[in-house]
Design a protein around this motif. Sequence first.
Motif, mmCIF file in Angstrom:
data_model
loop_
_atom_site.group_PDB
_atom_site.id
_atom_site.type_symbol
_atom_site.label_atom_id
_atom_site.label_comp_id
_atom_site.label_asym_id
_atom_site.label_seq_id
_atom_site.Cartn_x
_atom_site.Cartn_y
_atom_site.Cartn_z
ATOM 1 N N MET A 1 0.812 -1.217 0.000
ATOM 2 C CA MET A 1 0.000 0.000 0.000
ATOM 3 C C MET A 1 0.847 1.269 0.000
ATOM 4 O O MET A 1 0.349 2.349 -0.244
ATOM 5 C CB MET A 1 -0.953 0.004 1.201
ATOM 6 N N MET A 2 2.123 1.164 0.284
ATOM 7 C CA MET A 2 2.989 2.336 0.264
ATOM 8 C C MET A 2 3.250 2.798 -1.168
ATOM 9 O O MET A 2 3.366 3.989 -1.441
ATOM 10 C CB MET A 2 4.317 2.005 0.962
ATOM 11 N N THR A 3 3.314 1.859 -2.083
ATOM 12 C CA THR A 3 3.616 2.173 -3.479
ATOM 13 C C THR A 3 2.621 3.161 -4.086
ATOM 14 O O THR A 3 3.041 4.137 -4.694
ATOM 15 C CB THR A 3 3.688 0.878 -4.307
ATOM 16 N N PRO A 4 1.285 2.965 -3.972
ATOM 17 C CA PRO A 4 0.364 3.957 -4.540
ATOM 18 C C PRO A 4 0.494 5.337 -3.896
ATOM 19 O O PRO A 4 0.315 6.350 -4.561
ATOM 20 C CB PRO A 4 -1.022 3.367 -4.281
ATOM 21 N N GLY A 5 0.830 5.382 -2.616
ATOM 22 C CA GLY A 5 1.005 6.676 -1.963
ATOM 23 C C GLY A 5 2.183 7.447 -2.523
ATOM 24 O O GLY A 5 2.091 8.642 -2.818
ATOM 25 N N VAL A 6 3.300 6.761 -2.667
ATOM 26 C CA VAL A 6 4.493 7.402 -3.234
ATOM 27 C C VAL A 6 4.243 7.750 -4.700
ATOM 28 O O VAL A 6 4.608 8.835 -5.167
ATOM 29 C CB VAL A 6 5.720 6.475 -3.082
ATOM 30 N N ALA A 7 3.601 6.856 -5.436
ATOM 31 C CA ALA A 7 3.295 7.118 -6.844
ATOM 32 C C ALA A 7 2.338 8.300 -6.984
ATOM 33 O O ALA A 7 2.409 9.049 -7.968
ATOM 34 C CB ALA A 7 2.713 5.875 -7.504
ATOM 35 N N GLY A 8 1.444 8.496 -6.008
ATOM 36 C CA GLY A 8 0.553 9.659 -6.028
ATOM 37 C C GLY A 8 1.328 10.950 -5.912
ATOM 38 O O GLY A 8 1.017 11.944 -6.581
ATOM 39 N N GLY A 9 2.357 10.955 -5.064
ATOM 40 C CA GLY A 9 3.217 12.127 -4.957
ATOM 41 C C GLY A 9 3.973 12.401 -6.234
ATOM 42 O O GLY A 9 4.108 13.550 -6.677
ATOM 43 N N VAL A 10 4.466 11.333 -6.848
ATOM 44 C CA VAL A 10 5.181 11.469 -8.126
ATOM 45 C C VAL A 10 4.226 11.968 -9.207
ATOM 46 O O VAL A 10 4.580 12.828 -10.024
ATOM 47 C CB VAL A 10 5.831 10.116 -8.522
ATOM 48 N N THR A 11 3.003 11.455 -9.206
ATOM 49 C CA THR A 11 1.992 11.897 -10.173
ATOM 50 C C THR A 11 1.718 13.384 -10.013
ATOM 51 O O THR A 11 1.599 14.115 -11.004
ATOM 52 C CB THR A 11 0.692 11.092 -10.008
ATOM 53 N N THR A 12 1.606 13.841 -8.764
ATOM 54 C CA THR A 12 1.369 15.262 -8.522
ATOM 55 C C THR A 12 2.516 16.105 -9.055
ATOM 56 O O THR A 12 2.291 17.151 -9.689
ATOM 57 C CB THR A 12 1.185 15.534 -7.019
ATOM 58 N N MET A 13 3.744 15.659 -8.826
ATOM 59 C CA MET A 13 4.905 16.411 -9.323
ATOM 60 C C MET A 13 4.901 16.499 -10.840
ATOM 61 O O MET A 13 5.077 17.577 -11.415
ATOM 62 C CB MET A 13 6.208 15.745 -8.873
ATOM 63 N N ILE A 14 4.724 15.366 -11.489
ATOM 64 C CA ILE A 14 4.767 15.343 -12.955
ATOM 65 C C ILE A 14 3.605 16.144 -13.534
ATOM 66 O O ILE A 14 3.785 16.960 -14.443
ATOM 67 C CB ILE A 14 4.764 13.895 -13.477
ATOM 68 N N THR A 15 2.403 15.931 -12.996
ATOM 69 C CA THR A 15 1.229 16.637 -13.509
ATOM 70 C C THR A 15 1.348 18.133 -13.273
ATOM 71 O O THR A 15 1.049 18.932 -14.171
ATOM 72 C CB THR A 15 -0.051 16.093 -12.848
ATOM 73 N N GLY A 16 1.771 18.527 -12.077
ATOM 74 C CA GLY A 16 1.922 19.949 -11.780
ATOM 75 C C GLY A 16 2.897 20.623 -12.725
ATOM 76 O O GLY A 16 2.664 21.751 -13.177
ATOM 77 N N THR A 17 3.973 19.934 -13.034
ATOM 78 C CA THR A 17 4.963 20.494 -13.956
ATOM 79 C C THR A 17 4.396 20.619 -15.364
ATOM 80 O O THR A 17 4.539 21.662 -16.008
ATOM 81 C CB THR A 17 6.223 19.614 -13.971
ATOM 82 N N LEU A 18 3.740 19.573 -15.849
ATOM 83 C CA LEU A 18 3.179 19.618 -17.205
ATOM 84 C C LEU A 18 2.074 20.659 -17.325
ATOM 85 O O LEU A 18 1.965 21.345 -18.348
ATOM 86 C CB LEU A 18 2.665 18.232 -17.605
ATOM 87 N N VAL A 19 1.247 20.776 -16.290
ATOM 88 C CA VAL A 19 0.150 21.748 -16.326
ATOM 89 C C VAL A 19 0.693 23.175 -16.293
ATOM 90 O O VAL A 19 0.258 24.028 -17.062
ATOM 91 C CB VAL A 19 -0.831 21.496 -15.158
ATOM 92 N N SER A 20 1.649 23.433 -15.407
ATOM 93 C CA SER A 20 2.154 24.805 -15.287
ATOM 94 C C SER A 20 3.030 25.205 -16.467
ATOM 95 O O SER A 20 3.043 26.370 -16.856
ATOM 96 C CB SER A 20 2.917 24.988 -13.970
ATOM 97 N N GLN A 21 3.754 24.273 -17.063
ATOM 98 C CA GLN A 21 4.671 24.621 -18.144
ATOM 99 C C GLN A 21 4.044 24.578 -19.525
ATOM 100 O O GLN A 21 4.394 25.367 -20.397
ATOM 101 C CB GLN A 21 5.896 23.695 -18.124
ATOM 102 N N PHE A 22 3.116 23.623 -19.734
ATOM 103 C CA PHE A 22 2.569 23.441 -21.079
ATOM 104 C C PHE A 22 1.075 23.703 -21.173
ATOM 105 O O PHE A 22 0.493 23.575 -22.239
ATOM 106 C CB PHE A 22 2.872 22.024 -21.580
ATOM 107 N N GLY A 23 0.427 24.009 -20.041
ATOM 108 C CA GLY A 23 -0.998 24.317 -20.066
ATOM 109 C C GLY A 23 -1.889 23.120 -20.348
ATOM 110 O O GLY A 23 -3.014 23.284 -20.811
ATOM 111 N N LEU A 24 -1.402 21.921 -20.085
ATOM 112 C CA LEU A 24 -2.220 20.728 -20.299
ATOM 113 C C LEU A 24 -3.334 20.674 -19.257
ATOM 114 O O LEU A 24 -3.184 21.201 -18.159
ATOM 115 C CB LEU A 24 -1.361 19.464 -20.184
ATOM 116 N N PRO A 25 -4.451 20.007 -19.578
ATOM 117 C CA PRO A 25 -5.517 19.876 -18.585
ATOM 118 C C PRO A 25 -5.072 18.951 -17.449
ATOM 119 O O PRO A 25 -4.672 17.805 -17.692
ATOM 120 C CB PRO A 25 -6.681 19.279 -19.372
#
Length: 117
Positions: free
Chosen positions: A10-34
């Motif tokens: 169960m630790m894996t999805p939690g850590v992956a959620g943090g990684v998802t937030t980092m990647i998504t936040g970067t793509l959204v702020s830099q490229f304007g993706l939804p």
Amino acid sequence: MDEFLKSRAMMTPGVAGGVTTMITGTLVSQFGLPGNWTGLVISLLLGLAVLADKSVSVYQRIVYYIINSLTIYAVAIGINTAGMAIQYSNEPGSDPAIIEREVPPDTGRFFQEWFRN
């Protein structure tokens, strides 16, 4: 480390959620993706790691893939929402107790509203 990548961990999805937030936040702020669709796609991609676990049947791996991917997405949404609340609570005249407020359009910040129309 061996247990970290198991499909039942169960630790894996939690850590992956943090990684998802980092990647998504970067793509959204830099490229304007939804943010909502970008976060979902990244969650589904990171959830594929569960398919490598050969200790469970294919049916169980598929079920774990769906559950883990949705858990990763939910964690990412939660981290982003918490980050937005903290980020916007530091503005002058804002009430930190009020989370639901009109979010200004693209401000170039890392945490952004993923479900904006």
